[in-house]
Design a protein around this motif. Sequence first.
Motif, PDB file in Angstrom:
ATOM      1  N   ASP A   1       0.845  -1.174   0.000  1.00 43.64           N
ATOM      2  CA  ASP A   1       0.000   0.000   0.000  1.00 43.64           C
ATOM      3  C   ASP A   1       0.886   1.231   0.000  1.00 43.64           C
ATOM      4  OD1 ASP A   1      -2.922   0.921   0.677  1.00 43.64           O
ATOM      5  OD2 ASP A   1      -1.543   2.141   1.848  1.00 43.64           O
ATOM      6  N   LEU A   2       0.392   2.269  -0.626  1.00 43.73           N
ATOM      7  CA  LEU A   2       1.185   3.496  -0.736  1.00 43.73           C
ATOM      8  C   LEU A   2       1.629   4.005   0.631  1.00 43.73           C
ATOM      9  CD1 LEU A   2       2.215   5.879  -2.314  1.00 43.73           C
ATOM     10  CD2 LEU A   2      -0.065   6.815  -2.277  1.00 43.73           C
ATOM     11  N   PHE A   3       0.703   4.007   1.586  1.00 41.56           N
ATOM     12  CA  PHE A   3       1.039   4.550   2.911  1.00 41.56           C
ATOM     13  C   PHE A   3       2.079   3.690   3.607  1.00 41.56           C
ATOM     14  CE2 PHE A   3      -3.115   6.252   2.012  1.00 41.56           C
ATOM     15  CZ  PHE A   3      -2.928   7.581   2.329  1.00 41.56           C
ATOM     16  N   ALA A   4       1.928   2.369   3.460  1.00 43.49           N
ATOM     17  CA  ALA A   4       2.892   1.469   4.096  1.00 43.49           C
ATOM     18  C   ALA A   4       4.284   1.680   3.513  1.00 43.49           C
ATOM     19  CB  ALA A   4       2.447   0.021   3.907  1.00 43.49           C
TER      20      ALA A   4
ATOM     21  N   VAL B   1       9.893  15.635   1.377  1.00 40.28           N
ATOM     22  CA  VAL B   1       9.878  14.565   0.381  1.00 40.28           C
ATOM     23  C   VAL B   1       8.668  13.652   0.559  1.00 40.28           C
ATOM     24  CG1 VAL B   1      11.031  12.386  -0.113  1.00 40.28           C
ATOM     25  CG2 VAL B   1      12.298  14.496  -0.262  1.00 40.28           C
ATOM     26  N   GLU B   2       8.407  13.249   1.803  1.00 40.23           N
ATOM     27  CA  GLU B   2       7.359  12.254   2.025  1.00 40.23           C
ATOM     28  C   GLU B   2       5.988  12.717   1.544  1.00 40.23           C
ATOM     29  OE1 GLU B   2       8.199   9.201   3.011  1.00 40.23           O
ATOM     30  OE2 GLU B   2      10.293   9.787   3.285  1.00 40.23           O
ATOM     31  N   PRO B   3       5.547  13.948   1.883  1.00 41.80           N
ATOM     32  CA  PRO B   3       4.238  14.376   1.352  1.00 41.80           C
ATOM     33  C   PRO B   3       4.209  14.401  -0.171  1.00 41.80           C
ATOM     34  CG  PRO B   3       5.222  16.105   2.717  1.00 41.80           C
ATOM     35  CD  PRO B   3       6.137  14.968   2.746  1.00 41.80           C
ATOM     36  N   THR B   4       5.340  14.755  -0.788  1.00 44.15           N
ATOM     37  CA  THR B   4       5.348  14.812  -2.251  1.00 44.15           C
ATOM     38  C   THR B   4       5.162  13.427  -2.853  1.00 44.15           C
ATOM     39  OG1 THR B   4       6.892  16.633  -2.026  1.00 44.15           O
ATOM     40  CG2 THR B   4       6.588  15.750  -4.220  1.00 44.15           C
ATOM     41  N   ILE B   5       5.843  12.418  -2.270  1.00 39.03           N
ATOM     42  CA  ILE B   5       5.655  11.050  -2.782  1.00 39.03           C
ATOM     43  C   ILE B   5       4.184  10.663  -2.653  1.00 39.03           C
ATOM     44  CG2 ILE B   5       6.275   8.623  -2.531  1.00 39.03           C
ATOM     45  CD1 ILE B   5       8.922   9.365  -1.524  1.00 39.03           C
ATOM     46  N   LEU B   6       3.612  10.935  -1.459  1.00 42.83           N
ATOM     47  CA  LEU B   6       2.210  10.569  -1.228  1.00 42.83           C
ATOM     48  C   LEU B   6       1.299  11.250  -2.241  1.00 42.83           C
ATOM     49  CD1 LEU B   6       1.875  10.647   2.653  1.00 42.83           C
ATOM     50  CD2 LEU B   6       1.486   8.711   1.157  1.00 42.83           C
TER      51      LEU B   6
ATOM     52  N   PHE C   1      -0.943   9.728  -5.252  1.00 47.36           N
ATOM     53  CA  PHE C   1      -2.403   9.921  -5.145  1.00 47.36           C
ATOM     54  C   PHE C   1      -3.014  10.210  -6.496  1.00 47.36           C
ATOM     55  CE2 PHE C   1      -2.664  11.337  -0.478  1.00 47.36           C
ATOM     56  CZ  PHE C   1      -2.986  10.058  -0.116  1.00 47.36           C
ATOM     57  N   SER C   2      -2.307  11.039  -7.286  1.00 45.43           N
ATOM     58  CA  SER C   2      -2.870  11.430  -8.576  1.00 45.43           C
ATOM     59  C   SER C   2      -3.030  10.206  -9.467  1.00 45.43           C
ATOM     60  CB  SER C   2      -1.983  12.470  -9.245  1.00 45.43           C
ATOM     61  OG  SER C   2      -0.760  11.877  -9.585  1.00 45.43           O
ATOM     62  N   LEU C   3      -2.184   9.185  -9.263  1.00 39.45           N
ATOM     63  CA  LEU C   3      -2.335   7.953 -10.041  1.00 39.45           C
ATOM     64  C   LEU C   3      -3.390   7.051  -9.422  1.00 39.45           C
ATOM     65  CD1 LEU C   3       1.463   7.209 -10.452  1.00 39.45           C
ATOM     66  CD2 LEU C   3      -0.021   8.380 -12.066  1.00 39.45           C
ATOM     67  N   SER C   4      -3.437   7.047  -8.067  1.00 42.60           N
ATOM     68  CA  SER C   4      -4.358   6.115  -7.412  1.00 42.60           C
ATOM     69  C   SER C   4      -5.795   6.625  -7.474  1.00 42.60           C
ATOM     70  CB  SER C   4      -3.937   5.882  -5.961  1.00 42.60           C
ATOM     71  OG  SER C   4      -4.109   7.060  -5.221  1.00 42.60           O
ATOM     72  N   ALA C   5      -5.987   7.943  -7.652  1.00 42.18           N
ATOM     73  CA  ALA C   5      -7.345   8.488  -7.695  1.00 42.18           C
ATOM     74  C   ALA C   5      -8.147   7.852  -8.824  1.00 42.18           C
ATOM     75  CB  ALA C   5      -7.295   9.999  -7.861  1.00 42.18           C
ATOM     76  N   ARG C   6      -7.467   7.597  -9.981  1.00 46.92           N
ATOM     77  CA  ARG C   6      -8.191   7.035 -11.125  1.00 46.92           C
ATOM     78  C   ARG C   6      -8.475   5.560 -10.942  1.00 46.92           C
ATOM     79  NH1 ARG C   6      -4.121   9.004 -15.603  1.00 46.92           N
ATOM     80  NH2 ARG C   6      -2.807   7.960 -14.089  1.00 46.92           N
ATOM     81  N   VAL C   7      -7.601   4.904 -10.172  1.00 46.00           N
ATOM     82  CA  VAL C   7      -7.759   3.464  -9.977  1.00 46.00           C
ATOM     83  C   VAL C   7      -8.734   3.174  -8.830  1.00 46.00           C
ATOM     84  CG1 VAL C   7      -6.493   1.320  -9.576  1.00 46.00           C
ATOM     85  CG2 VAL C   7      -5.407   3.197 -10.781  1.00 46.00           C
TER      86      VAL C   7
ATOM     87  N   ALA D   1      -0.674  17.629 -10.338  1.00 46.62           N
ATOM     88  CA  ALA D   1      -1.002  16.308 -10.877  1.00 46.62           C
ATOM     89  C   ALA D   1      -2.313  15.805 -10.293  1.00 46.62           C
ATOM     90  CB  ALA D   1       0.133  15.327 -10.581  1.00 46.62           C
ATOM     91  N   VAL D   2      -2.459  15.974  -8.964  1.00 50.43           N
ATOM     92  CA  VAL D   2      -3.704  15.533  -8.327  1.00 50.43           C
ATOM     93  C   VAL D   2      -4.882  16.336  -8.871  1.00 50.43           C
ATOM     94  CG1 VAL D   2      -4.957  15.498  -6.161  1.00 50.43           C
ATOM     95  CG2 VAL D   2      -2.627  14.706  -6.230  1.00 50.43           C
ATOM     96  N   ALA D   3      -4.704  17.667  -8.979  1.00 55.04           N
ATOM     97  CA  ALA D   3      -5.784  18.516  -9.473  1.00 55.04           C
ATOM     98  C   ALA D   3      -6.182  18.106 -10.880  1.00 55.04           C
ATOM     99  CB  ALA D   3      -5.343  19.975  -9.432  1.00 55.04           C
ATOM    100  N   SER D   4      -5.172  17.856 -11.740  1.00 51.92           N
ATOM    101  CA  SER D   4      -5.508  17.531 -13.126  1.00 51.92           C
ATOM    102  C   SER D   4      -6.123  16.139 -13.220  1.00 51.92           C
ATOM    103  CB  SER D   4      -4.280  17.659 -14.015  1.00 51.92           C
ATOM    104  OG  SER D   4      -3.413  16.601 -13.759  1.00 51.92           O
ATOM    105  N   SER D   5      -5.705  15.212 -12.347  1.00 55.47           N
ATOM    106  CA  SER D   5      -6.329  13.884 -12.411  1.00 55.47           C
ATOM    107  C   SER D   5      -7.785  13.986 -11.982  1.00 55.47           C
ATOM    108  CB  SER D   5      -5.573  12.888 -11.525  1.00 55.47           C
ATOM    109  OG  SER D   5      -5.917  13.091 -10.175  1.00 55.47           O
ATOM    110  N   PHE D   6      -8.085  15.006 -11.176  1.00 58.39           N
ATOM    111  CA  PHE D   6      -9.457  15.187 -10.699  1.00 58.39           C
ATOM    112  C   PHE D   6     -10.315  15.887 -11.752  1.00 58.39           C
ATOM    113  CE2 PHE D   6     -12.661  16.769  -7.696  1.00 58.39           C
ATOM    114  CZ  PHE D   6     -12.885  15.591  -7.005  1.00 58.39           C
ATOM    115  N   PHE D   7      -9.737  16.935 -12.371  1.00 53.66           N
ATOM    116  CA  PHE D   7     -10.553  17.759 -13.270  1.00 53.66           C
ATOM    117  C   PHE D   7     -10.527  17.281 -14.709  1.00 53.66           C
ATOM    118  CE2 PHE D   7      -9.612  20.867  -9.855  1.00 53.66           C
ATOM    119  CZ  PHE D   7     -10.903  20.978  -9.406  1.00 53.66           C
TER     120      PHE D   7
END
Lengths: 163, 314
Positions: free
Chosen positions: B99-102, B140-145, B149-155, B306-312
Amino acid sequence: MAVFPLWRKIRRTGRVAEPAGPRPAGPSCPKAAALRGSVQLRHVDAGSCNGCEIEIGSVFGPVYDAERYGARLVASPRHADALLVTGPVTRNMAVPLRRTFEAVSHPRIVVAVGDCAVNGGEFAGGYGVAGVVSDVVPVDVAVPGCPPEPEAIAAALRGLTGR
Amino acid sequence: MTIGGLLATAGQVLLVMAGAPVLVGLMRQVRARLEGRAGAGIAQPWRDLRKLLRRQPTTPTGTGWAFRLAPLLLIGTSLVLAAVVPLLTTASPLDPVADLFAVVGILALGTVTLALAALDTGTAFGGMGASREMTILALVEPTILVAVFSLSARVGSTNLAAIVTATLHDPLRVASPASLLAAAALLVVVVAETGRLPVDNPATHLELTMIHEAMILEYAGTDLALIEWASAMRLTVLLGLLASLFLPWGIAGTSLTALPLALLAFVVKVTLLAVGLGTVEVFIAKLRLFRVPELLAGSFVLALLAVASSFFLA
């Protein structure tokens, strides 16, 4: 960022490292036998005029490139297998040199670089000089010269790495 | 759990263990050649490790459990990362952990342990290195998350294997703005996390400019070997993660027959990434420490976009 001029320079310059001579016959001191192609060095300036430092700098520069033989300068005596000591040992540097030597884990090798480190050279008997390197720590390999040529230092390092 | 998945995961761990020092050697060799040197050869990190593993570790006076535990914990977290991140297969028996968080948590655990060990030595450089590493970690850590997220939002899942599988089924996703922005953001944070130029210089001897190296100044022998090995493994896994997320072709599923191809694809992708990274490093200088947060904040903004564009846009 000037990427293209730098790229042209890299292309034009090509390889500047001089061809390596034949491999050394064997390790130059018995303690070096366990290193097998990898030696980390910590440089200690015990009171040198910086002539030897310039030569050591060029040993690790592109032309002599001692890194190809597996030698590398490191930032901490704890990481080191060998100490590269230059200069006559001044009164102020005797204790730090001793302590640096004790911080290196066993088996530890000491390379004395330059006439001053080997026999006092120009500064022998000076009022600020506590002695030569072998008066303070046991020396395994000596590289004479004032300053020693980069080839001589590189040859001594190849004797340690065996490559 | 399938035999194929089990075999692939075991192979993945062994490959990362054996290949990580070679990858570091390759990057050094690329740099050496471009600098006009002959270079020590790509096996040099293995020679260094072989020698260091037989040297005696030292325990400086005044250090406690944090100092002694750090190398073991660091290598442990790196091995777990090598097992859970989908590098060769998406059918790992450890799939629920992937999992991403793990993954981000395990990554941070290793970094924090090393920083604690550096503080434990009580030296000026240890404290300095630890504080710098924490500054970088916090960015760094928030950026990785956020980037993943922008990839996981679609999945609709934060499971890395699910994200990779979804990309395999719909390859055009790789070229979407969200994916490209996330790739750029992740590349910057991978460089920062693994301590490469322009954030940290792995070849430096100047104590005032070091970050990673300043934290490990007191380690010797076996302990140092474990830390160096773990750092190389983290670099390999993060480059592999980058390859799996944005160029997932070749990754095997449950079948055994796809495994050799997956192996080949992984080696080629990670080698290309490493050679590219090594080449770029010749052209850039290390950033001033106070400019590093600007670079990382920039990559965070990219991740946010990236997150914003995956959303919109999706």
